[in-house]
Design an enzyme around this catalytic site. Structure first.
Site, PDB file in Angstrom:
ATOM      1  N   CYS A  76      21.126  24.405  35.137  1.00  0.00           N
ATOM      2  CA  CYS A  76      21.362  25.231  34.293  1.00  0.00           C
ATOM      3  C   CYS A  76      20.772  26.229  34.202  1.00  0.00           C
ATOM      4  O   CYS A  76      19.244  26.309  33.264  1.00  0.00           O
ATOM      5  CB  CYS A  76      21.964  25.123  32.938  1.00  0.00           C
ATOM      6  N   CYS A 112      18.799  26.439  30.831  1.00  0.00           N
ATOM      7  CA  CYS A 112      17.865  25.120  30.302  1.00  0.00           C
ATOM      8  C   CYS A 112      16.572  25.745  29.863  1.00  0.00           C
ATOM      9  O   CYS A 112      15.476  26.168  31.570  1.00  0.00           O
ATOM     10  CB  CYS A 112      17.891  24.292  30.418  1.00  0.00           C
ATOM     11  N   HIS A 125      21.869  21.208  25.446  1.00  0.00           N
ATOM     12  CA  HIS A 125      22.366  21.718  26.470  1.00  0.00           C
ATOM     13  C   HIS A 125      23.611  21.626  25.904  1.00  0.00           C
ATOM     14  O   HIS A 125      24.944  22.628  26.018  1.00  0.00           O
ATOM     15  CB  HIS A 125      22.333  21.708  28.379  1.00  0.00           C
ATOM     16  N   ASN A 168      30.324  34.556  22.841  1.00  0.00           N
ATOM     17  CA  ASN A 168      31.734  34.186  23.397  1.00  0.00           C
ATOM     18  C   ASN A 168      31.639  32.654  23.494  1.00  0.00           C
ATOM     19  O   ASN A 168      30.696  31.989  24.443  1.00  0.00           O
ATOM     20  CB  ASN A 168      32.571  34.740  24.719  1.00  0.00           C
ATOM     21  N   SER A 195      30.858  32.028  30.659  1.00  0.00           N
ATOM     22  CA  SER A 195      30.112  32.164  31.718  1.00  0.00           C
ATOM     23  C   SER A 195      29.349  30.976  32.280  1.00  0.00           C
ATOM     24  O   SER A 195      29.088  30.256  32.996  1.00  0.00           O
ATOM     25  CB  SER A 195      29.805  33.252  32.962  1.00  0.00           C
ATOM     26  N   HIS A 200      25.823  25.985  27.792  1.00  0.00           N
ATOM     27  CA  HIS A 200      24.763  26.433  27.660  1.00  0.00           C
ATOM     28  C   HIS A 200      25.005  26.858  26.058  1.00  0.00           C
ATOM     29  O   HIS A 200      25.086  28.106  26.816  1.00  0.00           O
ATOM     30  CB  HIS A 200      23.121  26.457  27.753  1.00  0.00           C
ATOM     31  N   HIS A 238      25.059  30.115  23.455  1.00  0.00           N
ATOM     32  CA  HIS A 238      24.024  31.455  23.952  1.00  0.00           C
ATOM     33  C   HIS A 238      24.781  32.187  23.188  1.00  0.00           C
ATOM     34  O   HIS A 238      26.071  32.376  23.139  1.00  0.00           O
ATOM     35  CB  HIS A 238      23.514  31.201  25.111  1.00  0.00           C
ATOM     36  N   GLN A 240      25.047  36.748  22.914  1.00  0.00           N
ATOM     37  CA  GLN A 240      24.655  38.069  23.543  1.00  0.00           C
ATOM     38  C   GLN A 240      24.056  39.797  22.448  1.00  0.00           C
ATOM     39  O   GLN A 240      24.816  38.848  21.740  1.00  0.00           O
ATOM     40  CB  GLN A 240      25.171  38.614  24.492  1.00  0.00           C
TER      41      GLN A 240
END
Length: 375
Positions: free
Chosen positions: A39, A42, A108, A174, A182, A185, A187, A189
């Site tokens: 990933c 990570c 994760h 998202n 996509s 993990h 996160h 933006q």
């Protein structure tokens, strides 16, 4: 025909039928999709474009390896307006900017619903740091915060000062493949752009009009007061924020988190108010997951004052967060905006009052923590 340079650069295209714009990022189709064992979010792992993540312990911020907009690109100059049909209908303008990825934690599999309170406070502080660092020096907001330096001072923010002043910063998450995420993990933006995007632009115009027409009152401050009095659409509240299924909600379990007092942006919040914002984010996301006992997908975004705007735009902006989740009746039955919704106007089945009542009843311990405790 449109200039060939538009095949490779970020730009906006104008829709004369709606009087609106759409952002086009043709280079972004190369980004990787979904999880692999190494990933790229990570700690210590190699990212998609070759960089190595540090062994971070909280949040980690880096410039998106597949940014929707870029700081530097081939120049595009719209042709002169010669009153031809092409100049009327085939309008485009170049957009530059900077896009960041913000990992919420090194783990994760820990979403906002799983994270401890202080971990969410750290995320909010990270958002605030990036926002403050990109503020225009002419904004009245920049006069209320201390000068903020981006790295190399911070080992957990892999960035440098932007080369130009950007107009707006959109912070969003998202969650889930259903919302186009996509990489699983957890996160978010942050996209900064030279343009003011459509959604916040429309809201700011409405906020400005309300302020002018109602003696200097602020729309969302008044609305938060109304919802607090009526109570039937409240999902959760504390002394600084209120989370509601708004009267006009489109998505079945759509919520909006609103600052009770007039706060223009993250930089207006005290430490105590950031703590309370973290509490509300935890409560909303945990209730979502508990509703259908699943990892509840959604798109979530912060709306606040532009980085570089007029004084009226800045002063009339009111900090709030939108949550747009698609699930309708179960973990597998979702709402689609199709047919009438696409061609005419939004439509919903359950009322916001019914949605809020169900979410209010989903508080308490996160369902998967209960399951783990029982095993």
């Amino acid at each position: 025909m449109p200039a060939s340079v538009l095949d490779d650069v970020s730009h906006r295209r104008y829709n004369p039928l709606r009087g609106s714009w759409v952002l086009v990022s043709p280079h972004r189709t190369k980004r990787p999709w979904q999880y692999d064992p190494s990933c790229y979010l990570c700690p210590g792992n190699k990212r998609a474009a070759g960089g190595i993540n540090p062994q971070y312990e909280n949040t980690f911020v880096f410039v998106n390896d597949y940014s929707a907009v870029k700081e530097e690109q081939a120049e595009y100059h719209p042709p002169d307006n010669d009153n031809s049909l092409s100049s009327l209908f085939l309008r485009a303008e170049s957009v530059t900017g900077k896009c960041y990825v913000v990992t919420f934690a090194p783990s994760h599999n820990l979403t906002l619903a799983d994270l401890a309170h202080q971990q969410i406070v750290t995320i909010i502080n990270t958002w605030a740091t990036l926002y403050a660092a990109h503020l225009s020096s002419t904004s009245s907001l920049s006069q209320t915060v201390a000068a903020t330096a981006l790295p190399p001072a911070s080992p957990n923010i892999d960035s440098v000062r932007p080369k130009v002043q950007y107009r707006y910063m959109q912070i969003f998450e998202n969650k889930g493949a259903a919302m186009g995420c996509s990489n699983p993990h957890p996160h978010g933006q942050i996209w900064t752009t030279t343009s003011l995007p459509e959604e916040p632009a429309v809201e700011i115009e409405q906020l400005k009009s309300y302020n002018r027409e109602h003696g200097g009152h602020h729309m969302l401050e008044d609305y938060a007061r109304l919802e607090s009095d009526q109570r039937e659409r409240i999902v959760y509240q504390n002394s600084a924020f209120i989370a509601v299924c708004p009267w006009w909600a489109t998505w079945p379990f759509e919520t909006m988190v609103i600052a009770r007092e007039h706060k223009r942006a993250l930089t207006d919040f005290s430490s105590s108010e950031k703590e309370q914002l973290a509490e509300v984010l935890s409560e909303v996301t945990r209730r979502y997951d508990n509703l259908f006992e699943t990892q509840f997908p959604y798109s979530m975004g912060l709306h606040q004052a532009p980085l570089d705007g007029s004084e009226e735009e800045t002063q009339c902006s009111h900090f709030h967060i939108h949550f747009y989740p698609p699930l309708l009746r179960s973990a597998t039955v979702r709402k689609f905006l199709v047919g009438y919704e696409m061609m005419a106007e939004p439509q919903r089945d359950i009322t916001p009052e019914q949605a809020a009542e169900r979410l209010r009843g989903c508080g308490g311990v996160l369902y998967r923590m209960k399951m783990n405790a029982e095993q």
